[in-house]
Design a protein around this motif. Structure first.
Motif: not given
Length: 242
Positions: A14-25
């Motif tokens: 389990v890692v606490e992290t961040r989304v650096v980029e997103a796209r559909p799906g």
């Protein structure tokens, strides 16, 4: 390829992290406990990614230009700070199968004059298969490897890991076992080597147990002739398969 987080910290699921980029799906994470599982022997991924936008199953990894997109199974928008979690039951099963295929590989290599692997696959149902270049092999002799595999499990041999220069890995006989595919080197030009102490040493980028005794017993389900040269050996953990 850089060195994966799951190689450096195999016990952290389990890692606490961040989304650096997103796209559909799909989302790209700053740090991830998931194994990319790309290339030979790849298998599905199981776990979740949860943040302010909701929670979604992680169903796979897609490599693109050196980045690893986490495919998500629900139509939710995940952004910002998130918790990425690998399914521990799934990771344990994959580590057992991967370790057990190393044991099978080692025994075939030793007993059948350095026979090389021509294909491999780990499955969600607790089974795996390995294909070997064994044109003259007696299938009964291959079936007789089952008690030897389980004896290695019973011995509880430790596993350890090292990184060696790619040139050295290519030169050392038996370190690279696949007939046509070699594990890709890390960004520093080294290749990851997995050693089952006292039994085997080979290049591999998968997830494994800390010792063979952590695996369930293994059954050889069947052996198929796949063409004139190839023998396919299908194995299962004691609780999986047919």
């Amino acid at each position: 390829m850089s060195r994966y987080f799951c190689h450096e910290y195999p016990g952290v699921l389990v890692v606490e992290t961040r989304v650096v980029e997103a796209r559909p799906g799909a989302v790209l994470l700053e740090q991830s406990p998931f194994h990319p599982r790309v290339g030979a022997g790849s298998s599905p991924t199981a776990g979740s990614c949860a943040g302010a936008g909701g929670e979604a199953r992680v169903t796979g990894i897609e490599a693109e230009a050196g980045r690893y997109w986490h495919l998500i199974g629900e139509p939710v928008e995940i952004s910002g700070a998130v918790q990425a979690a690998v399914d521990p039951v799934f990771r344990s099963m994959m580590a057992q199968l991967h370790t057990d295929t190393h044991v099978l590989n080692a025994l075939v290599f030793q007993r059948f004059q350095g026979a090389l692997v021509t294909g491999a696959q780990l499955n969600e149902d607790g089974t795996a298969r390995m294909d070997f270049d064994l044109p003259e092999a007696d299938n009964d002799r291959l079936r007789e490897l089952e008690p030897e595999i389980n004896d290695v499990i019973r011995q509880d041999l430790p596993l350890r890991y090292a990184y060696v220069p790619e040139a050295d890995a290519l030169e050392e006989r038996g370190l690279i076992r696949n007939r046509s595919v070699a594990p890709p080197p890390a960004s520093d030009g080294t290749v990851r080597v997995v050693e089952i102490v006292g039994l085997d040493r080979q290049a591999c980028g998968g997830t494994h147990l800390t010792s063979t005794g952590a695996s369930q017993r293994v059954r050889i389900l069947k052996i198929d002739n796949k063409g004139r040269h190839n023998r396919r050996i299908k194995i299962a953990l004691a609780g999986g398969g047919e």
